[in-house]
Design a protein around this motif. Sequence first.
Motif, mmCIF file in Angstrom:
data_model
loop_
_atom_site.group_PDB
_atom_site.id
_atom_site.type_symbol
_atom_site.label_atom_id
_atom_site.label_comp_id
_atom_site.label_asym_id
_atom_site.label_seq_id
_atom_site.Cartn_x
_atom_site.Cartn_y
_atom_site.Cartn_z
ATOM 1 N N GLU A 47 -6.353 10.542 0.359
ATOM 2 C CA GLU A 47 -5.706 10.200 -0.904
ATOM 3 C C GLU A 47 -4.234 9.905 -0.653
ATOM 4 O OE1 GLU A 47 -6.477 12.630 -4.276
ATOM 5 O OE2 GLU A 47 -8.534 13.035 -3.660
ATOM 6 N N ILE A 48 -3.741 8.869 -1.336
ATOM 7 C CA ILE A 48 -2.351 8.442 -1.176
ATOM 8 C C ILE A 48 -1.768 8.215 -2.563
ATOM 9 C CG2 ILE A 48 -0.872 6.594 -0.255
ATOM 10 C CD1 ILE A 48 -2.997 6.284 1.972
ATOM 11 N N GLU A 49 -0.538 8.665 -2.738
ATOM 12 C CA GLU A 49 0.122 8.532 -4.030
ATOM 13 C C GLU A 49 0.248 7.050 -4.395
ATOM 14 O OE1 GLU A 49 2.025 9.917 -1.255
ATOM 15 O OE2 GLU A 49 0.816 11.693 -1.564
ATOM 16 N N PRO A 50 0.093 6.723 -5.682
ATOM 17 C CA PRO A 50 0.161 5.320 -6.117
ATOM 18 C C PRO A 50 1.453 4.610 -5.713
ATOM 19 C CG PRO A 50 -0.689 6.691 -7.893
ATOM 20 C CD PRO A 50 -0.257 7.618 -6.788
ATOM 21 N N ALA A 51 2.599 5.294 -5.784
ATOM 22 C CA ALA A 51 3.873 4.660 -5.421
ATOM 23 C C ALA A 51 3.897 4.300 -3.933
ATOM 24 C CB ALA A 51 5.035 5.581 -5.765
ATOM 25 N N LEU A 52 3.381 5.202 -3.100
ATOM 26 C CA LEU A 52 3.345 4.937 -1.654
ATOM 27 C C LEU A 52 2.358 3.817 -1.350
ATOM 28 C CD1 LEU A 52 4.219 5.523 1.209
ATOM 29 C CD2 LEU A 52 2.589 7.430 1.265
ATOM 30 N N LEU A 53 1.227 3.810 -2.040
ATOM 31 C CA LEU A 53 0.249 2.747 -1.849
ATOM 32 C C LEU A 53 0.857 1.392 -2.206
ATOM 33 C CD1 LEU A 53 -2.650 1.979 -1.088
ATOM 34 C CD2 LEU A 53 -3.268 2.327 -3.482
ATOM 35 N N GLU A 54 1.624 1.376 -3.276
ATOM 36 C CA GLU A 54 2.317 0.147 -3.698
ATOM 37 C C GLU A 54 3.312 -0.299 -2.629
ATOM 38 O OE1 GLU A 54 2.413 -2.884 -6.118
ATOM 39 O OE2 GLU A 54 1.577 -1.096 -7.059
ATOM 40 N N LYS A 55 4.028 0.649 -2.033
ATOM 41 C CA LYS A 55 5.004 0.345 -0.985
ATOM 42 C C LYS A 55 4.310 -0.213 0.264
ATOM 43 C CE LYS A 55 8.855 2.430 1.557
ATOM 44 N NZ LYS A 55 9.690 3.591 1.747
ATOM 45 N N VAL A 56 3.183 0.375 0.635
ATOM 46 C CA VAL A 56 2.428 -0.098 1.798
ATOM 47 C C VAL A 56 1.892 -1.502 1.538
ATOM 48 C CG1 VAL A 56 0.365 0.296 3.199
ATOM 49 C CG2 VAL A 56 1.840 2.218 2.623
ATOM 50 N N ALA A 57 1.374 -1.728 0.339
ATOM 51 C CA ALA A 57 0.859 -3.051 -0.022
ATOM 52 C C ALA A 57 1.968 -4.102 0.064
ATOM 53 C CB ALA A 57 0.248 -3.019 -1.413
ATOM 54 N N ALA A 58 3.146 -3.752 -0.417
ATOM 55 C CA ALA A 58 4.277 -4.679 -0.356
ATOM 56 C C ALA A 58 4.670 -4.951 1.096
ATOM 57 C CB ALA A 58 5.464 -4.113 -1.132
ATOM 58 N N ALA A 59 4.633 -3.905 1.938
ATOM 59 C CA ALA A 59 4.972 -4.080 3.354
ATOM 60 C C ALA A 59 3.954 -4.967 4.058
ATOM 61 C CB ALA A 59 5.054 -2.720 4.043
ATOM 62 N N LEU A 60 2.684 -4.864 3.669
ATOM 63 C CA LEU A 60 1.634 -5.702 4.263
ATOM 64 C C LEU A 60 1.550 -7.070 3.585
ATOM 65 C CD1 LEU A 60 -1.206 -3.046 4.725
ATOM 66 C CD2 LEU A 60 0.107 -4.179 6.536
ATOM 67 N N LYS A 61 2.304 -7.226 2.483
ATOM 68 C CA LYS A 61 2.339 -8.469 1.717
ATOM 69 C C LYS A 61 0.961 -8.821 1.141
ATOM 70 C CE LYS A 61 6.214 -10.143 4.486
ATOM 71 N NZ LYS A 61 6.467 -8.906 5.140
ATOM 72 N N VAL A 62 0.318 -7.794 0.577
ATOM 73 C CA VAL A 62 -0.975 -7.972 -0.090
ATOM 74 C C VAL A 62 -0.924 -7.240 -1.420
ATOM 75 C CG1 VAL A 62 -2.275 -8.175 2.084
ATOM 76 C CG2 VAL A 62 -2.043 -5.936 0.990
#
Length: 135
Positions: A47-62
Amino acid sequence: MAQHTTHLGEKIKGVREMLGVKQDALAIELGDDWNQRKVSMLEAKAEIEPALLEKVAAALKVPKEMIENFDRAEVVNICSNTFTQSTLNGINYYPTFNPIEKIIEIYKEREVLFERMLKDKDEMIARLESLLNGK
């Protein structure tokens, strides 16, 4: 029926690998407080916090939803049904023309060109001889 995993860390890893991004590169995109080890630990978390998931998605550009809905089996299925052995890597192993005939055609074209060049050479020699004989 197979049950889909909701392990977000595995999904992040799947998307990252599909995109060809190394853990080090993702760590750099995530910021100064990130390193390869921390990314590895993140990918181990279910499980990953929504804010961190959003940050990872932005870093992967997806989009974040791509990570949330990622299914490795589905990606493999799509790829295996899309690409066949004859079109893999853009190489057509079963051409629609006969390669031997194509080679013969190319040599015939070169033969015609060579004969025309010989004819032009003979005409040039004849003109030069007439100029020399005229003097």
